[in-house]
Design a protein around this motif. Structure first.
Motif, mmCIF file in Angstrom:
data_model
loop_
_atom_site.group_PDB
_atom_site.id
_atom_site.type_symbol
_atom_site.label_atom_id
_atom_site.label_comp_id
_atom_site.label_asym_id
_atom_site.label_seq_id
_atom_site.Cartn_x
_atom_site.Cartn_y
_atom_site.Cartn_z
ATOM 1 N N TYR A 47 2.387 5.860 -0.134
ATOM 2 C CA TYR A 47 2.283 5.390 -1.215
ATOM 3 C C TYR A 47 0.980 5.198 -1.911
ATOM 4 C CZ TYR A 47 3.234 1.947 -5.471
ATOM 5 O OH TYR A 47 3.127 2.156 -7.052
ATOM 6 N N LEU A 48 -0.095 4.883 -1.129
ATOM 7 C CA LEU A 48 -1.425 5.467 -1.241
ATOM 8 C C LEU A 48 -2.029 6.040 -1.535
ATOM 9 C CD1 LEU A 48 -3.027 1.449 0.305
ATOM 10 C CD2 LEU A 48 -2.224 1.818 -2.087
ATOM 11 N N ARG A 49 -3.082 6.330 -2.029
ATOM 12 C CA ARG A 49 -3.589 7.944 -1.732
ATOM 13 C C ARG A 49 -5.365 7.867 0.296
ATOM 14 N NH1 ARG A 49 -3.698 11.372 -6.715
ATOM 15 N NH2 ARG A 49 -2.683 10.969 -8.052
ATOM 16 N N GLU A 55 -14.520 2.474 3.221
ATOM 17 C CA GLU A 55 -13.524 1.310 3.364
ATOM 18 C C GLU A 55 -12.350 1.338 2.225
ATOM 19 O OE1 GLU A 55 -12.679 -2.234 3.979
ATOM 20 O OE2 GLU A 55 -13.984 -2.467 3.518
ATOM 21 N N CYS A 100 -7.164 1.939 -4.879
ATOM 22 C CA CYS A 100 -6.992 2.877 -6.142
ATOM 23 C C CYS A 100 -7.991 4.240 -6.331
ATOM 24 C CB CYS A 100 -7.105 2.397 -7.803
ATOM 25 S SG CYS A 100 -8.893 1.855 -7.962
ATOM 26 N N PHE A 154 -11.125 3.985 -8.085
ATOM 27 C CA PHE A 154 -12.181 4.364 -8.902
ATOM 28 C C PHE A 154 -12.296 3.942 -9.969
ATOM 29 C CE2 PHE A 154 -6.997 4.853 -9.821
ATOM 30 C CZ PHE A 154 -7.189 4.396 -11.104
ATOM 31 N N MET A 205 -10.303 -3.445 -7.347
ATOM 32 C CA MET A 205 -10.950 -4.316 -6.567
ATOM 33 C C MET A 205 -10.619 -4.451 -5.206
ATOM 34 S SD MET A 205 -12.950 -5.230 -9.032
ATOM 35 C CE MET A 205 -13.881 -6.687 -9.300
ATOM 36 N N GLY A 206 -10.268 -3.648 -4.377
ATOM 37 C CA GLY A 206 -9.920 -3.615 -3.869
ATOM 38 C C GLY A 206 -10.792 -3.383 -2.173
ATOM 39 N N THR A 235 -12.583 -7.800 2.972
ATOM 40 C CA THR A 235 -11.607 -6.440 3.668
ATOM 41 C C THR A 235 -11.913 -6.308 4.331
ATOM 42 O OG1 THR A 235 -14.045 -5.319 3.466
ATOM 43 C CG2 THR A 235 -12.801 -5.524 1.124
ATOM 44 N N ARG A 286 -8.513 -5.204 2.015
ATOM 45 C CA ARG A 286 -7.576 -6.163 1.366
ATOM 46 C C ARG A 286 -6.862 -5.424 0.891
ATOM 47 N NH1 ARG A 286 -12.655 -7.288 -2.810
ATOM 48 N NH2 ARG A 286 -13.690 -9.339 -2.340
ATOM 49 N N ILE A 287 -6.358 -4.213 1.676
ATOM 50 C CA ILE A 287 -5.280 -3.341 1.047
ATOM 51 C C ILE A 287 -4.670 -2.416 2.216
ATOM 52 C CG2 ILE A 287 -4.655 -0.904 -0.304
ATOM 53 C CD1 ILE A 287 -6.074 -2.596 -2.429
ATOM 54 N N GLU A 296 -1.424 0.019 3.357
ATOM 55 C CA GLU A 296 -0.200 1.014 2.804
ATOM 56 C C GLU A 296 1.480 0.019 3.511
ATOM 57 O OE1 GLU A 296 0.118 4.400 1.881
ATOM 58 O OE2 GLU A 296 1.907 4.417 1.936
ATOM 59 N N GLY A 305 5.157 0.812 -0.791
ATOM 60 C CA GLY A 305 4.198 0.019 -2.203
ATOM 61 C C GLY A 305 3.264 -0.120 -0.937
ATOM 62 N N MET A 306 2.449 -1.018 -1.146
ATOM 63 C CA MET A 306 1.244 -1.272 -0.708
ATOM 64 C C MET A 306 1.431 -3.233 -0.454
ATOM 65 S SD MET A 306 -0.904 -1.474 -4.001
ATOM 66 C CE MET A 306 -2.547 -1.379 -3.291
ATOM 67 N N VAL A 361 -6.570 -8.967 -2.445
ATOM 68 C CA VAL A 361 -7.775 -9.316 -3.283
ATOM 69 C C VAL A 361 -8.183 -10.265 -3.174
ATOM 70 C CG1 VAL A 361 -9.345 -8.619 -5.528
ATOM 71 C CG2 VAL A 361 -7.677 -6.855 -4.086
ATOM 72 N N GLY A 374 5.261 -2.355 -5.628
ATOM 73 C CA GLY A 374 5.357 -1.069 -5.816
ATOM 74 C C GLY A 374 6.627 -0.445 -5.532
ATOM 75 N N PRO A 375 7.164 0.087 -5.695
ATOM 76 C CA PRO A 375 8.903 0.285 -5.788
ATOM 77 C C PRO A 375 9.714 -0.622 -4.963
ATOM 78 C CG PRO A 375 7.923 2.291 -5.536
ATOM 79 C CD PRO A 375 7.229 1.219 -5.612
ATOM 80 N N ALA A 402 0.844 -2.047 -9.502
ATOM 81 C CA ALA A 402 0.461 -0.830 -8.591
ATOM 82 C C ALA A 402 0.565 0.378 -8.648
ATOM 83 C CB ALA A 402 1.984 -1.316 -7.295
ATOM 84 N N ALA A 403 1.664 0.743 -9.901
ATOM 85 C CA ALA A 403 1.696 2.130 -10.116
ATOM 86 C C ALA A 403 1.047 2.837 -10.925
ATOM 87 C CB ALA A 403 2.709 2.393 -11.899
ATOM 88 N N ASN A 404 -0.217 1.916 -11.649
ATOM 89 C CA ASN A 404 -1.570 2.194 -12.420
ATOM 90 C C ASN A 404 -2.915 2.609 -11.186
ATOM 91 O OD1 ASN A 404 -0.969 1.458 -15.039
ATOM 92 N ND2 ASN A 404 -1.199 -0.142 -14.460
ATOM 93 N N LEU A 405 -2.393 2.400 -9.730
ATOM 94 C CA LEU A 405 -3.357 2.590 -9.295
ATOM 95 C C LEU A 405 -3.250 3.878 -8.462
ATOM 96 C CD1 LEU A 405 -3.509 -1.161 -7.259
ATOM 97 C CD2 LEU A 405 -5.143 -0.382 -9.330
ATOM 98 N N VAL A 406 -1.916 4.040 -7.810
ATOM 99 C CA VAL A 406 -1.574 5.232 -7.706
ATOM 100 C C VAL A 406 -1.657 6.796 -8.131
ATOM 101 C CG1 VAL A 406 -0.596 4.465 -5.744
ATOM 102 C CG2 VAL A 406 0.427 5.156 -7.186
ATOM 103 N N ASP A 407 -0.894 6.636 -9.762
ATOM 104 C CA ASP A 407 -1.290 7.350 -10.393
ATOM 105 C C ASP A 407 -1.927 6.584 -11.803
ATOM 106 O OD1 ASP A 407 -0.932 8.756 -12.440
ATOM 107 O OD2 ASP A 407 1.024 9.058 -12.712
#
Lengths: 245, 298
Positions: A45-47, A206, A210, A212, A216-217, B57, B59-60, B62, B66-67, B71, B218-219, B267-272
């Motif tokens: 899912y994540l880049r 880190e 996102c 970009f 704030m991750g 951190t 904080r994220i 996979e 989804g994710m 934060v 996420g989905p 979440a969709a905004n973060l990957v695209d």
């Protein structure tokens, strides 16, 4: 930042679990040393953020280590495969501070961004010294390519002494230099921070959502306030670093 | 009204697409990429009374489809949001914006809402009583009908703007909480916030997130969100904003069919980064295929 579907030109193993990938695409922004790209990987899912090793014409070269599922999928990509990539992320190194004789210190997969940096510094006729640290002989890559660029001296260290000087990068720092640029694992960055005799710039890693600046991750605390590693970083100056402990 | 326009608490928006709080900052990172005025509106970064750094951190992490995020509501605090972020936001976004408010006490919520109420660009106040990533406050207000109602009642007293209660799915009965918010005067309900989850690093045998747990988005959560929107929209008479894993025009239509008036995209905004404009562009075609003339008919 650009969102570009890149085509894999080459993806080859160059050291233990370490791959060199070339990606072709229509990049319009000029890319700076120390910037990174964020690669979309099918099934994930994540880049995945990866620093830029080299840029030539419409090709970006990256070097990455297989550390998990995402990078494992990436390592199986072959010529002609496409990757949706966000290009031109992060601040990159500021070359104007280098002085005449910058010292570049890289550790493991922290080495790649220093290559493009060395190339740019040499264009400005700087005398560039390089110290590259790895765990063992099998992990070492591309020290000779720094020499081929025209760096004044390139020293390799390995923790087990299987090649180069036995020890850490801090065991092989030269006497004279005007500024430090470094990238590598955090324990190495801390050791460099203590050992260096000048100012310098540090590139941090880190986990990112996102890449970009939206989620704030990847925030960290610095002397000059909270910064996002993906946006105000990944390069921080020595003076603004606030270590966790 | 255009084909895509809908009315949300008396404010007409050009389309029902709303980037969700925490995935869109204060808009200007995305404004560098596209004209964000194509959006219905957006819900800005969760704002608290005092500045917050948030959690340590990582904080994220996979997750399958989804994710996880933990934060922890990093934000500069309401005073700086008003003095520094909103003026910048105003330069790139010219429509009413949704203010997202979080707190650790009733007083926190009230103080923050009182201040944001005076901001002309704020169209709606979305009250986050469902953040799973902070200790004390946050989700603890949203998991009890009485506590949820108390926050909404207190906030309603200090604002004339529409108040939206953002609910957590981490409860045994989301309908009872939605009803309590409606009775307390909420003008709309938005749901769902993230689902509480965690992952463990097999090599270190330790949690992947510094906060141990985080919110799943996420989905992966989309069917849970559709179910919650369906249940709540059939139980309350105020509008419902659906969110949770929305990634396509078809997902938007499904949410609207479940009973939502508008849809938040997270979440969709973060990957695209172009997820929202892509969805808006794809909506008319997706509607044509299904014989939907106007979204307002759904």
């Amino acid at each position: 930042m650009q969102d570009i579907v890149c085509t894999v030109v080459e993806n080859m193993a160059i050291a233990k679990d370490t791959y060199h990938m070339s990606l072709m695409g229509s990049f319009t922004e000029s890319l700076r040393p120390g910037q990174f790209i964020n690669v979309s990987i099918d099934g994930q899912y994540l880049r995945r953020p990866v620093s830029i090793f080299n840029v030539r014409h419409n090709v970006i070269e990256i070097i990455y280590k297989v550390v998990g599922v995402g990078t494992d999928i990436l390592s199986k990509k072959t010529q002609g495969d496409t990757l949706d990539t966000l290009v031109g992320l992060g601040n990159g190194y500021d070359l104007s501070k280098s002085g005449d004789h910058p010292l570049l210190i890289g550790g493991g997969v922290g080495v790649p961004p220093l290559y493009l940096l060395a190339k740019e510094l040499l264009k400005e006729h700087k005398t560039v010294s390089v110290v590259l640290g790895f765990n063992s002989k099998d992990d070492v890559f591309y020290a000779e390519r720094f020499k081929d660029l025209g760096c004044a001296d390139v020293t390799v260290t390995t923790v087990d002494g299987s090649v180069g000087i036995k020890g850490f990068v801090t065991d092989a720092l030269p006497e004279n230099y005007t500024y430090v640029y470094t990238c590598g694992p955090e324990p190495m960055l801390k050791a460099v921070y203590k050992a260096m005799k000048t100012s310098g710039q540090f590139s941090f890693e880190e986990r990112m959502g996102c890449g970009f600046g939206a989620c704030m991750g990847c925030s960290c605390k610095t002397i000059t306030g909270y910064k996002r590693i993906c946006k105000e970083g990944p390069v921080l100056t020595k003076e603004e670093i606030l270590w966790d402990d | 009204m255009g084909r895509l326009s809908v009315t949300l608490c008396g404010i007409e928006i050009d389309n029902p697409i709303i980037p969700a709080s925490g995935t869109f900052g204060f808009g200007y990172e995305f404004a560098e990429l596209y004209d964000i005025n194509c959006l219905g509106t957006f819900s800005f970064k969760g704002t608290t009374k005092d500045p917050r750094f948030g959690n340590e951190t990582p904080r994220i992490a996979e997750a399958p489809a989804g994710m996880l995020n933990a934060v922890g509501l990093q934000n500069p605090g309401v005073d700086k949001v008003i003095s520094e972020e909103l003026p910048k936001l105003k330069e790139v976004f010219h429509k009413p914006v949704m203010a997202n408010v979080s707190g650790f006490s009733i007083d926190d919520y009230v103080t923050t809402c009182e201040k944001l109420d005076k901001e002309p660009q704020v169209g709606w106040l979305e009250i986050n009583i469902s953040c799973p990533n902070v200790h004390g406050g946050g989700m603890s207000f949203g998991t009890d009908p009485n506590a949820a109602a108390e926050v909404i009642r207190a906030v309603k007293k200090v604002t004339t703007k529409p108040v939206i209660a953002k609910l957590s799915p981490n409860v045994t009965d989301i309908v009872s909480i939605a009803k309590a918010c409606e009775e307390a005067g909420a003008d709309a309900i938005s749901l769902i916030n993230t689902l509480l989850g965690m992952r463990i690093n097999l090599k270190t045998r330790k949690p992947l997130l510094a906060n141990t747990t985080g919110g799943l988005s996420g989905p992966a959560v989309f069917p849970v969100a559709v179910r919650c929107v369906w249940q709540v929209s059939h139980a309350v008479s105020i509008p419902v904003i659906g969110m949770g894993g929305v990634s396509s025009a078809e997902d938007v239509l499904e949410m609207l069919m479940a009973g939502a008036t508008a849809v938040e995209v997270g979440a969709a905004n973060l990957v695209d980064p172009y997820a929202c404009p892509k969805i808006i562009e794809a909506l008319p075609g997706a509607m044509d295929k299904l014989g939907i003339q106007n979204l307002s008919e759904l």
